[in-house]
Design an enzyme around this catalytic site. Structure first.
Site, mmCIF file in Angstrom:
data_model
loop_
_atom_site.group_PDB
_atom_site.id
_atom_site.type_symbol
_atom_site.label_atom_id
_atom_site.label_comp_id
_atom_site.label_asym_id
_atom_site.label_seq_id
_atom_site.Cartn_x
_atom_site.Cartn_y
_atom_site.Cartn_z
ATOM 1 N N ASP A 92 -71.731 64.711 -124.781
ATOM 2 C CA ASP A 92 -70.790 64.166 -123.841
ATOM 3 C C ASP A 92 -69.461 63.638 -124.302
ATOM 4 O O ASP A 92 -69.982 62.575 -125.412
ATOM 5 C CB ASP A 92 -71.333 63.398 -122.779
ATOM 6 C CG ASP A 92 -70.490 63.471 -121.309
ATOM 7 O OD1 ASP A 92 -70.319 64.121 -120.407
ATOM 8 O OD2 ASP A 92 -69.760 62.358 -121.388
ATOM 9 N N ARG A 130 -74.679 73.298 -115.643
ATOM 10 C CA ARG A 130 -75.650 73.289 -114.433
ATOM 11 C C ARG A 130 -75.530 74.572 -113.693
ATOM 12 O O ARG A 130 -76.151 74.981 -112.814
ATOM 13 C CB ARG A 130 -75.286 72.053 -113.638
ATOM 14 C CG ARG A 130 -76.079 71.043 -114.103
ATOM 15 C CD ARG A 130 -75.339 69.713 -113.350
ATOM 16 N NE ARG A 130 -74.074 69.443 -113.495
ATOM 17 C CZ ARG A 130 -73.142 68.735 -113.047
ATOM 18 N NH1 ARG A 130 -73.268 67.945 -112.170
ATOM 19 N NH2 ARG A 130 -71.822 68.687 -113.545
ATOM 20 N N TYR A 173 -62.418 55.909 -118.689
ATOM 21 C CA TYR A 173 -63.675 55.640 -118.239
ATOM 22 C C TYR A 173 -64.098 54.158 -118.530
ATOM 23 O O TYR A 173 -64.705 53.319 -117.629
ATOM 24 C CB TYR A 173 -64.677 56.491 -118.872
ATOM 25 C CG TYR A 173 -64.808 57.667 -118.157
ATOM 26 C CD1 TYR A 173 -65.317 58.036 -117.128
ATOM 27 C CD2 TYR A 173 -64.024 58.941 -118.579
ATOM 28 C CE1 TYR A 173 -65.309 59.139 -116.496
ATOM 29 C CE2 TYR A 173 -64.042 60.300 -117.865
ATOM 30 C CZ TYR A 173 -64.904 60.229 -116.909
ATOM 31 O OH TYR A 173 -64.843 61.557 -116.273
ATOM 32 N N ARG A 185 -67.231 73.540 -120.573
ATOM 33 C CA ARG A 185 -68.524 73.182 -120.119
ATOM 34 C C ARG A 185 -69.312 74.496 -120.059
ATOM 35 O O ARG A 185 -70.307 74.459 -119.109
ATOM 36 C CB ARG A 185 -68.201 72.727 -118.555
ATOM 37 C CG ARG A 185 -67.125 71.335 -118.860
ATOM 38 C CD ARG A 185 -67.463 70.131 -119.482
ATOM 39 N NE ARG A 185 -68.619 69.494 -118.970
ATOM 40 C CZ ARG A 185 -68.595 68.699 -118.126
ATOM 41 N NH1 ARG A 185 -67.322 68.089 -117.639
ATOM 42 N NH2 ARG A 185 -69.508 67.845 -117.459
ATOM 43 N N ARG A 212 -83.262 70.400 -117.665
ATOM 44 C CA ARG A 212 -82.835 68.941 -117.091
ATOM 45 C C ARG A 212 -83.897 68.542 -116.278
ATOM 46 O O ARG A 212 -84.162 67.421 -115.677
ATOM 47 C CB ARG A 212 -81.712 69.174 -116.307
ATOM 48 C CG ARG A 212 -80.354 69.092 -117.275
ATOM 49 C CD ARG A 212 -80.148 67.584 -117.678
ATOM 50 N NE ARG A 212 -79.435 66.811 -116.727
ATOM 51 C CZ ARG A 212 -80.119 65.998 -115.751
ATOM 52 N NH1 ARG A 212 -81.620 65.612 -116.236
ATOM 53 N NH2 ARG A 212 -79.665 65.181 -114.903
HETATM 54 O O1 CP3 Z 1 -68.895 72.192 -122.602
HETATM 55 C C1 CP3 Z 1 -69.996 72.210 -123.005
HETATM 56 O O2 CP3 Z 1 -70.742 73.109 -122.524
HETATM 57 C C2 CP3 Z 1 -70.513 70.845 -123.857
HETATM 58 C C3 CP3 Z 1 -70.964 69.801 -122.944
HETATM 59 C C4 CP3 Z 1 -69.944 68.849 -122.346
HETATM 60 C C5 CP3 Z 1 -70.464 68.185 -121.493
HETATM 61 N N1 CP3 Z 1 -69.572 67.027 -121.093
HETATM 62 C C6 CP3 Z 1 -71.975 67.848 -120.858
HETATM 63 C C7 CP3 Z 1 -72.208 67.353 -119.583
HETATM 64 C C8 CP3 Z 1 -68.675 68.573 -122.589
HETATM 65 C C9 CP3 Z 1 -67.653 69.131 -123.512
HETATM 66 C C10 CP3 Z 1 -68.436 67.388 -121.733
HETATM 67 C C11 CP3 Z 1 -66.971 66.705 -121.843
HETATM 68 C C12 CP3 Z 1 -66.904 65.818 -120.903
HETATM 69 N N2 CP3 Z 1 -67.509 64.977 -120.100
HETATM 70 C C13 CP3 Z 1 -65.446 65.705 -120.178
HETATM 71 C C14 CP3 Z 1 -64.278 66.348 -120.731
HETATM 72 C C15 CP3 Z 1 -64.308 67.751 -119.953
HETATM 73 C C16 CP3 Z 1 -63.754 67.830 -118.518
HETATM 74 O O3 CP3 Z 1 -64.596 68.319 -117.840
HETATM 75 O O4 CP3 Z 1 -62.750 67.305 -118.134
HETATM 76 C C17 CP3 Z 1 -65.395 64.641 -119.377
HETATM 77 C C18 CP3 Z 1 -64.373 64.144 -118.553
HETATM 78 C C19 CP3 Z 1 -67.000 64.053 -119.396
HETATM 79 C C20 CP3 Z 1 -67.554 62.878 -118.462
HETATM 80 C C21 CP3 Z 1 -68.531 63.611 -117.621
HETATM 81 N N3 CP3 Z 1 -69.744 63.745 -118.182
HETATM 82 C C22 CP3 Z 1 -68.702 63.671 -116.100
HETATM 83 C C23 CP3 Z 1 -67.298 63.444 -115.342
HETATM 84 C C24 CP3 Z 1 -69.870 64.126 -115.728
HETATM 85 C C25 CP3 Z 1 -70.510 64.294 -114.427
HETATM 86 C C26 CP3 Z 1 -69.674 65.260 -113.617
HETATM 87 C C27 CP3 Z 1 -69.617 66.566 -114.265
HETATM 88 O O5 CP3 Z 1 -68.608 66.961 -114.644
HETATM 89 O O6 CP3 Z 1 -70.836 67.247 -114.392
HETATM 90 C C28 CP3 Z 1 -70.674 64.144 -117.179
HETATM 91 C C29 CP3 Z 1 -71.979 64.566 -117.193
HETATM 92 C C30 CP3 Z 1 -72.372 65.690 -117.890
HETATM 93 N N4 CP3 Z 1 -71.673 66.148 -119.181
HETATM 94 C C31 CP3 Z 1 -73.115 66.951 -117.616
HETATM 95 C C32 CP3 Z 1 -72.950 67.841 -118.411
HETATM 96 C C33 CP3 Z 1 -73.843 69.071 -118.694
HETATM 97 C C34 CP3 Z 1 -73.878 66.846 -116.012
HETATM 98 C C35 CP3 Z 1 -75.039 66.078 -116.335
HETATM 99 C C36 CP3 Z 1 -76.388 66.590 -115.902
HETATM 100 O O7 CP3 Z 1 -77.006 67.541 -116.464
HETATM 101 O O8 CP3 Z 1 -76.851 65.773 -114.925
#
Ligand code: CP3
Length: 348
Positions: free
Chosen positions: A72, A27, A147, A23, A36
């Site tokens: 994502d 943020r 999910y 990640r 964003r």
């Molecule tokens: O790694 C990176 O920098 C690439 C981007 C990336 C995102 N999500 C961007 C994102 C990756 C690799 C993911 C994977 C992801 N998404 C996982 C597996 C990794 C982990 O953390 O276990 C999971 C479970 C998700 C599902 C998901 N998407 C959640 C639970 C959330 C919200 C809470 C959170 O952790 O941020 C998201 C939204 C999301 N995906 C955001 C980002 C940057 C935040 C959205 C925003 O900018 O408002």
């Protein structure tokens, strides 16, 4: 060009331990928050130029050894006809609870349904021009199903677990559909430029070993098999799975991502010498003062010193409130392994 990440994936000698952060685009970076403020999350993911921009943001600040494409894990489910929203947490419009809903999923080719992911990868490869390798990714079938059935992220993912015991064949049909789709999705990413891929099994830890084998691991093995001819490193990250390590090591992936819960040298001893390992500083460790971050990072590095095939990373994704200074402390600590690699080379 630094290829130490790809070399470590193959357990080849490296000049210093490679580092990237799960990640890493997100943020905790003010420049990500600025993007964003202008566009919503789905638009960001679907606009290749913007996705590439935020993938590059962490690399401009820190000398990381890999870039990960911004997207994502849930996005490709749109190719099955699933509708979702992010606020910021994901929500599935109609959670899947019945066999009829599973049978109604309509898989379309990924190249048609989510062309922007391939376009972004190609642009990212071009922008990096060989300087830094690019990682593609997907969610593991179990984690995606968690999910889809729950409808949102929820501790324990009880809705899927109940369905596993109530209607195992329905869950297997869902996992089968997801597996086929993820093979298509990762192959598209490699064709577009991904040089390694990571499969995120963020919620596999809610399973006991026997259910893990049947409802998670078996499907990951199929994905890994479905990519074998491409000859790209595959990283399988299992979160919350200290009780699953030996099993997870048999996925066929060459790299195992270890969550923060197990001391990484103990994980290494348990899985044996044939895998590269990725991890596993506790993401919350980055809330310590910089010198303590350095000490904790060095502890992880020392536990893996002398073992070929270590990719330094966190043991789960970086948290949004993480201080930037901590990431600098981590980067500098990992860079100090260059001296250690030089000493080892002289001793050889
Ligand atoms: O790694 C990176 O920098 C690439 C981007 C990336 C995102 N999500 C961007 C994102 C990756 C690799 C993911 C994977 C992801 N998404 C996982 C597996 C990794 C982990 O953390 O276990 C999971 C479970 C998700 C599902 C998901 N998407 C959640 C639970 C959330 C919200 C809470 C959170 O952790 O941020 C998201 C939204 C999301 N995906 C955001 C980002 C940057 C935040 C959205 C925003 O900018 O408002």
């Amino acid at each position: 060009m630094t290829d130490r990440f790809l070399r470590a994936c193959r357990r080849e000698p490296v000049d210093q331990t490679p580092l990237w952060l799960m990640r890493q685009a997100g943020r905790y970076l003010p420049e990500y928050r600025a993007v964003r403020a202008e566009v919503d999350f789905l638009t960001l993911c679907r606009t290749p130029a913007l996705a590439v921009e935020v993938s590059l943001q962490p690399l401009r600040r820190f000398p990381l050894d890999a870039a990960i494409i911004f997207s994502d894990i849930l996005l490709p489910l749109e190719a099955l006809g699933v509708r979702m929203s992010f606020n910021p947490a994901p929500k599935i419009a109609e959670p899947i609870r019945t066999r009829a809903q599973v049978d109604a999923l309509t898989p379309r080719p990924m190249a048609e349904a989510v062309p922007f992911v391939g376009e972004a990868l190609t642009l990212l490869r071009r922008a990096l021009d060989g300087r830094t390798p690019v990682i593609g990714f997907c969610g593991a079938p179990f984690t995606l199903a968690a999910y889809l059935v729950q409808g949102e992220g929820k501790e324990g993912f009880g809705a899927l677990k109940a369905l596993i015991y109530r209607e195992p064949a329905t869950v297997e049909a869902l996992l089968e559909t997801l597996t086929t789709a993820m093979i298509d999705y990762l192959r598209l990413q490699v064709a577009a430029g991904a040089q390694a891929v990571q499969i995120f099994d963020s919620w596999a830890g809610v399973l006991a070993p026997a259910t893990y084998e049947r409802f998670a691991l078996r499907w990951v093995r199929r994905i890994v098999d479905g990519l074998r001819d491409l000859d790209v490193p595959v990283i399988y990250f299992v979160n919350g799975g200290p009780h699953l390590l030996e099993a997870a090591a048999t996925s066929g992936a060459g790299v195992l991502g270890v969550c923060w819960r197990t001391p990484i040298d103990q994980a290494a001893a348990r899985v044996g010498p044939h895998l590269a390992l990725q991890g596993n500083l506790d993401p919350h460790a980055l809330f310590a003062a910089p010198d303590e971050v350095a000490r904790l990072a060095m502890d992880v590095l020392t536990r893996m010193a002398g073992r070929p095939g270590h990719i330094m990373n966190l043991g789960h994704g970086i948290l949004p409130e993480t201080p930037i200074a901590s990431v600098h402390a981590l980067v500098e600590t990992v860079a100090a392994t260059a001296d250690r690699a030089a000493v080892a080379a002289v001793e050889r």
